[in-house]
Write a protein that holds these residues in place. Structure first.
Motif, PDB file in Angstrom:
ATOM      1  N   HIS A   1       0.859  -1.182   0.000  1.00  0.00           N
ATOM      2  CA  HIS A   1       0.000   0.000   0.000  1.00  0.00           C
ATOM      3  C   HIS A   1       0.898   1.236   0.000  1.00  0.00           C
ATOM      4  CE1 HIS A   1      -3.519  -2.314   2.041  1.00  0.00           C
ATOM      5  NE2 HIS A   1      -2.609  -3.181   1.647  1.00  0.00           N
TER       6      HIS A   1
ATOM      7  N   TYR B   1       0.946   5.471   0.614  1.00  0.00           N
ATOM      8  CA  TYR B   1       0.263   6.637   1.170  1.00  0.00           C
ATOM      9  C   TYR B   1       1.185   7.844   1.061  1.00  0.00           C
ATOM     10  CZ  TYR B   1      -3.362   3.744   3.341  1.00  0.00           C
ATOM     11  OH  TYR B   1      -4.407   2.889   3.560  1.00  0.00           O
TER      12      TYR B   1
ATOM     13  N   GLN C   1       1.769  11.660   2.922  1.00  0.00           N
ATOM     14  CA  GLN C   1       1.410  12.487   4.072  1.00  0.00           C
ATOM     15  C   GLN C   1       2.077  13.850   3.942  1.00  0.00           C
ATOM     16  OE1 GLN C   1       2.803  11.060   7.941  1.00  0.00           O
ATOM     17  NE2 GLN C   1       0.987  11.892   8.943  1.00  0.00           N
TER      18      GLN C   1
ATOM     19  N   PRO D   1      -2.161  10.823   6.653  1.00  0.00           N
ATOM     20  CA  PRO D   1      -1.756  10.097   5.435  1.00  0.00           C
ATOM     21  C   PRO D   1      -2.961   9.918   4.513  1.00  0.00           C
ATOM     22  CG  PRO D   1      -0.953   8.984   7.418  1.00  0.00           C
ATOM     23  CD  PRO D   1      -1.916  10.030   7.872  1.00  0.00           C
TER      24      PRO D   1
ATOM     25  N   PHE E   1      -4.395   7.876   1.098  1.00  0.00           N
ATOM     26  CA  PHE E   1      -4.208   6.670   0.300  1.00  0.00           C
ATOM     27  C   PHE E   1      -3.903   7.022  -1.153  1.00  0.00           C
ATOM     28  CE2 PHE E   1      -4.905   2.408  -1.085  1.00  0.00           C
ATOM     29  CZ  PHE E   1      -5.631   2.490  -2.253  1.00  0.00           C
TER      30      PHE E   1
ATOM     31  N   PHE F   1       4.843   6.903   2.259  1.00  0.00           N
ATOM     32  CA  PHE F   1       5.016   5.692   3.059  1.00  0.00           C
ATOM     33  C   PHE F   1       4.535   4.481   2.272  1.00  0.00           C
ATOM     34  CE2 PHE F   1       6.120   7.496   7.101  1.00  0.00           C
ATOM     35  CZ  PHE F   1       5.476   8.722   7.155  1.00  0.00           C
TER      36      PHE F   1
ATOM     37  N   GLN G   1       2.228  -3.060   7.864  1.00  0.00           N
ATOM     38  CA  GLN G   1       3.436  -2.530   8.486  1.00  0.00           C
ATOM     39  C   GLN G   1       3.967  -1.406   7.604  1.00  0.00           C
ATOM     40  OE1 GLN G   1       4.643  -3.598  11.370  1.00  0.00           O
ATOM     41  NE2 GLN G   1       4.716  -5.821  11.527  1.00  0.00           N
ATOM     42  N   PHE G   2       4.148  -0.232   8.190  1.00  0.00           N
ATOM     43  CA  PHE G   2       4.613   0.909   7.414  1.00  0.00           C
ATOM     44  C   PHE G   2       6.130   1.056   7.484  1.00  0.00           C
ATOM     45  CE2 PHE G   2       0.931   3.101   5.847  1.00  0.00           C
ATOM     46  CZ  PHE G   2      -0.101   2.741   6.693  1.00  0.00           C
ATOM     47  N   GLY G   3       6.706   1.522   6.373  1.00  0.00           N
ATOM     48  CA  GLY G   3       8.108   1.889   6.368  1.00  0.00           C
ATOM     49  C   GLY G   3       8.304   3.247   7.014  1.00  0.00           C
ATOM     50  N   ALA G   4       9.561   3.667   7.097  1.00  0.00           N
ATOM     51  CA  ALA G   4       9.889   4.931   7.778  1.00  0.00           C
ATOM     52  C   ALA G   4       9.575   6.153   6.928  1.00  0.00           C
ATOM     53  CB  ALA G   4      11.351   4.936   8.180  1.00  0.00           C
TER      54      ALA G   4
ATOM     55  N   GLY H   1       9.221  11.489  12.438  1.00  0.00           N
ATOM     56  CA  GLY H   1      10.229  10.941  11.536  1.00  0.00           C
ATOM     57  C   GLY H   1      10.054   9.468  11.230  1.00  0.00           C
ATOM     58  N   GLN H   2       8.981   8.859  11.742  1.00  0.00           N
ATOM     59  CA  GLN H   2       8.755   7.435  11.511  1.00  0.00           C
ATOM     60  C   GLN H   2       7.393   7.198  10.863  1.00  0.00           C
ATOM     61  OE1 GLN H   2       9.369   5.064  15.047  1.00  0.00           O
ATOM     62  NE2 GLN H   2      11.159   6.246  15.688  1.00  0.00           N
ATOM     63  N   GLY H   3       7.213   5.987  10.370  1.00  0.00           N
ATOM     64  CA  GLY H   3       5.920   5.617   9.817  1.00  0.00           C
ATOM     65  C   GLY H   3       4.944   5.263  10.929  1.00  0.00           C
ATOM     66  N   PRO H   4       3.663   5.253  10.621  1.00  0.00           N
ATOM     67  CA  PRO H   4       2.670   4.862  11.623  1.00  0.00           C
ATOM     68  C   PRO H   4       2.884   3.425  12.095  1.00  0.00           C
ATOM     69  CG  PRO H   4       1.614   5.916   9.738  1.00  0.00           C
ATOM     70  CD  PRO H   4       3.030   5.630   9.349  1.00  0.00           C
TER      71      PRO H   4
ATOM     72  N   GLU I   1      -8.500   0.166   1.308  1.00  0.00           N
ATOM     73  CA  GLU I   1      -7.735   1.303   1.753  1.00  0.00           C
ATOM     74  C   GLU I   1      -8.195   1.738   3.136  1.00  0.00           C
ATOM     75  OE1 GLU I   1      -9.730   3.679  -1.547  1.00  0.00           O
ATOM     76  OE2 GLU I   1      -9.145   5.234  -0.122  1.00  0.00           O
ATOM     77  N   GLN I   2      -7.277   2.327   3.856  1.00  0.00           N
ATOM     78  CA  GLN I   2      -7.578   2.880   5.158  1.00  0.00           C
ATOM     79  C   GLN I   2      -7.691   4.397   5.035  1.00  0.00           C
ATOM     80  OE1 GLN I   2      -4.992   1.490   8.310  1.00  0.00           O
ATOM     81  NE2 GLN I   2      -4.888  -0.566   7.447  1.00  0.00           N
TER      82      GLN I   2
ATOM     83  N   PHE J   1      -7.532   7.844   7.080  1.00  0.00           N
ATOM     84  CA  PHE J   1      -6.960   8.337   8.327  1.00  0.00           C
ATOM     85  C   PHE J   1      -7.630   9.630   8.775  1.00  0.00           C
ATOM     86  CE2 PHE J   1      -3.209   5.794   9.316  1.00  0.00           C
ATOM     87  CZ  PHE J   1      -3.060   5.061   8.150  1.00  0.00           C
TER      88      PHE J   1
END
Lengths: 111, 115
Positions: free
Chosen positions: A32, A34, A36, A42, A44, A87, A100-103, B40-43, B103-104, B106
């Motif tokens: 997926h 996204y 932001q 975020p 989609f 992301f 699971q999201f990446g950084a 600085g990070q993902g959810p 899809e989510q 937010f």
């Protein structure tokens, strides 16, 4: 296991292209994407399912190579509105429904 | 259609205090998620509800965090007592159905600062 995104950041001029990569050490069912913007939620962009399909959203497209557990997001002829943090989120075949999201990859498009 | 609503948008508390966040998902969405996003990070998923049942709370620090979704609609996330490392944006998301194809959506998030 969190997917790994590269690069961490990219700066583009309007009209230039960029590629963002997302890779996982696990077999993936879906990827997926996204975007932001600063201080916002975020939003989609697209989902790619197992099967190696490509999808597009405006001039943003993506591919999914399930054999390599990788996905790439292509920003074509970038616009100022493309600025933000991108992301990838992955769902592995052994953890259905758990995204699971990446950084993230920060993209800055300048005039 | 109305989006995911969250409140408050900002909260500043001292460590060891308690705090609660509220989320109202998109009407008709059966699945609700709470994420923690550190700068600085993902959810990072904390808890996932399907209607009013918990599907996944494996990453929820249960000694201090709790969440409920009464009647399968609104949800509340509570932290008690808060620690400095809980400073983050807490995002609520919803999707029509639980699954990898959906899809989510937010909400705007609640920015928590613990001092």
């Amino acid at each position: 296991q969190q997917p790994v995104q590269s690069p961490q950041a990219v700066i583009l001029r309007e009209g230039e292209d960029a590629v963002i990569n997302c890779s996982s050490s696990k077999a993936l069912y879906s990827v997926h994407w996204y975007r932001q913007k600063h201080g916002e939620a975020p939003v989609f962009l697209m989902i790619l399912l197992k099967g190696g399909e490509q999808k597009g959203h405006e001039k943003i497209s993506a591919s999914f190579n399930e054999k390599k557990q990788q996905s790439s997001l292509y920003l074509t002829a970038s616009q100022l509105s493309y600025s933000g943090t991108y992301f990838c989120g992955t769902v592995s075949t052994d953890s259905w429904g758990k995204l699971q999201f990446g950084a993230g990859t920060q993209v800055v498009v300048t005039p | 259609e109305a989006g995911v609503a969250q409140s408050p948008r900002y909260k500043i508390i001292e460590k060891r205090q308690s705090v609660a966040f509220w989320c109202n998902p998109i009407s008709g969405h059966a699945t609700l998620y709470w994420y923690q996003q550190i700068l600085g990070q993902g959810p990072k998923l904390l808890i996932q509800f399907q209607n009013n049942g918990v599907v996944d709370d494996s990453q929820l620090p249960k000694d201090r965090f709790s969440a409920e979704r009464l009647k399968g609609v609104d949800s509340t996330l509570k932290i008690q007592p808060a620690k400095l490392e809980d400073s983050a944006v807490y995002l609520c998301a919803s999707s029509l159905i639980a699954g990898d194809d959906y899809e989510q959506y937010f909400g705007p998030g609640t920015r928590l600062t613990v001092t």
